[in-house]
Design an enzyme around this catalytic site. Structure first.
Site, short mmCIF file in Angstrom:
data_model
loop_
_atom_site.label_atom_id
_atom_site.label_comp_id
_atom_site.label_asym_id
_atom_site.label_seq_id
_atom_site.Cartn_x
_atom_site.Cartn_y
_atom_site.Cartn_z
N ASP A 40 0.88 -1.35 0.02
CA ASP A 40 -0.01 0.02 0.00
C ASP A 40 0.80 1.16 0.13
OD1 ASP A 40 -2.88 1.33 0.49
OD2 ASP A 40 -1.47 2.01 2.14
N LYS A 89 1.53 4.40 -2.70
CA LYS A 89 1.40 6.00 -2.29
C LYS A 89 2.72 6.55 -2.60
CE LYS A 89 -2.03 4.83 1.21
NZ LYS A 89 -2.40 4.53 2.48
#
Ligand SMILES: NC(=O)c1ccc[n+]([C@@H]2O[C@H](COP(=O)([O-])OP(=O)(O)OC[C@H]3O[C@@H](n4cnc5c(N)ncnc54)[C@H](O)[C@@H]3O)[C@@H](O)[C@H]2O)c1
Ligand SMILES: N[C@@H](CCO)C(=O)O
Length: 353
Positions: free
Chosen positions: A223, A227
């Protein structure tokens, strides 16, 4: 009165929270923001799909306990998630994409965004997949079709970082950033410091709505990698793909590692960073770092995120705020819609009777 018709793709924590906000805050938004939101369609893998051109009652949507395929009970409803039909045919001005993030190829969310933009519908999304993997293509498609592709909530949930840096740090010459960009892993590390077991802490983060559908994405750094790609490409003008970013998660950290750090006056954090190199290229990475307590990121706790932006003219500027959470992320969607609303010449405004 300006009304934006919206279609929700995915009806899990985030889009349900947006519906909750619509149920209670439309009068406030009408007064303070100049528009209200009307949900004309919803499609969800588990619940099915429904199109209601006059609008669905947000309170009923939120409060009904729908079983699997339950949208078939609604007028215009089906037990199937007919995403393509909903996106292409529902009379929506804005498609709100909040399905699972697929860190590998961003699908099917990339297709959802493509269908919407090709059909002249704005897209607002909290889904990191399409932004990390296909932002350039989707932004170009949006431009070609005179609409917007907005994704503030893809990094740091409702805490403004993408638009904030773009608008208010223009000219400050950003050279890099480092940050805590995953609420779940930061929450888990904090719980482990209190003696909680890793799995129990992950379970708690899931219950609080912070974790991905597969929390491996949170604790193994996938994740954060998305980002880092989003911020590096957006703010540093890089052209990174997820595979370009070295990644290591927190699952290898033991209770003994956490304890040793504590005794040494330091703390483990999962750090996502990118720097601009002397030759202009950009290098990104994700790894756990043991930070001294006086480090600005060491005190960031729970699901809070923070990113320190290294600028030439201002030095380091740190933005901190919620990095996950249903309502917090729904707010990001609202902020995207506000941005669309504020664009001069937006052609989607409708004067309702
Ligand atoms: N929850 C957060 O704090 C947060 C913060 C920032 C970004 N995000 C991102 O926002 C998105 C939504 O998060 P969430 O917390 O609501 O997730 P969630 O797992 O609670 O809900 C996702 C929903 O999408 C539905 N769905 C999945 N695939 C679908 C498909 N192909 N078609 C239709 N429906 C589909 C699922 O049935 C589920 O109801 C995710 O991409 C997540 O990474 C979440
Ligand atoms: N699962 C993510 C949601 C926000 O992108 C997190 O914990 O940060």
């Amino acid at each position: 009165m300006t009304v934006y018709n919206i279609a929700l793709i995915g009806f899990g924590g985030v889009n349900r929270a947006l519906a909750e906000l619509i149920a209670s805050k439309n009068p406030l938004w009408e007064r303070d923001l100049g528009f209200r939101l009307n949900i004309v369609a919803v499609s969800d893998l588990y619940l099915g799909s429904v199109i209601s051109p006059n609008g669905l009652d947000a309170t009923t949507l939120v409060e009904s306990k729908f079983a699997k395929g339950g949208f078939s009970q609604l007028s215009g409803g089906s037990a199937e998630a007919n995403n393509e039909v909903v996106i292409k045919n529902a009379p929506a001005d804005i498609i709100v994409e909040a399905t699972f993030t697929n860190p590998k190829d961003g699908e099917p969310a990339v297709s959802h965004c493509r269908w919407a933009l090709e059909g002249g519908k704005h897209v607002v999304t909290t889904n990191k997949g399409p932004v990390a993997i296909a932002a350039q293509e989707l932004k170009a498609l949006a431009k070609k079709n005179g609409v917007r592709f907005e994704y503030e909530g893809s990094v740091m949930s409702g805490t403004p970082v993408i638009r904030m840096v773009d608008k208010t740090l223009a000219g400050a010459e950003l050279n890099g950033f480092e940050g805590i960009l995953n609420g779940t892993s930061n929450f888990v590390l904090g719980r482990m410091e209190t003696g909680m077991d890793f799995s129990a802490a992950v379970k708690e983060a899931q219950e609080l709505g912070y974790a991905e559908a597969d929390p491996t994405a949170d604790v193994e750094g996938f994740d954060v990698r998305l980002k880092v790609v989003i911020l590096a490409n957006e703010l540093l003008g890089a052209n990174l793909t997820p595979d370009d970013v070295a990644r290591k998660g927190i699952s290898g950290l033991t209770a003994a590692d956490i304890d040793t750090a504590k005794k040494a006056g330091s703390r483990w954090k999962l750090i996502g960073s990118a720097i601009r190199n002397a030759d202009g290229s950009v290098t990104g990475s994700v790894e756990p770092k043991c930070l001294p307590l006086e480090h600005p990121l060491a005190a960031v706790s729970g699901a809070t995120n923070a990113v320190s932006l290294n600028t030439e003219l201002l030095g380091s500027v740190t933005v901190t705020g919620p990095g996950a959470g249903r309502i917090e992320t729904a707010y990001a969607l609202l902020s995207d819609i506000v941005a669309i609303h504020n664009l001069a010449g937006a052609n989607l405004k409708k004067e309702a009777a």
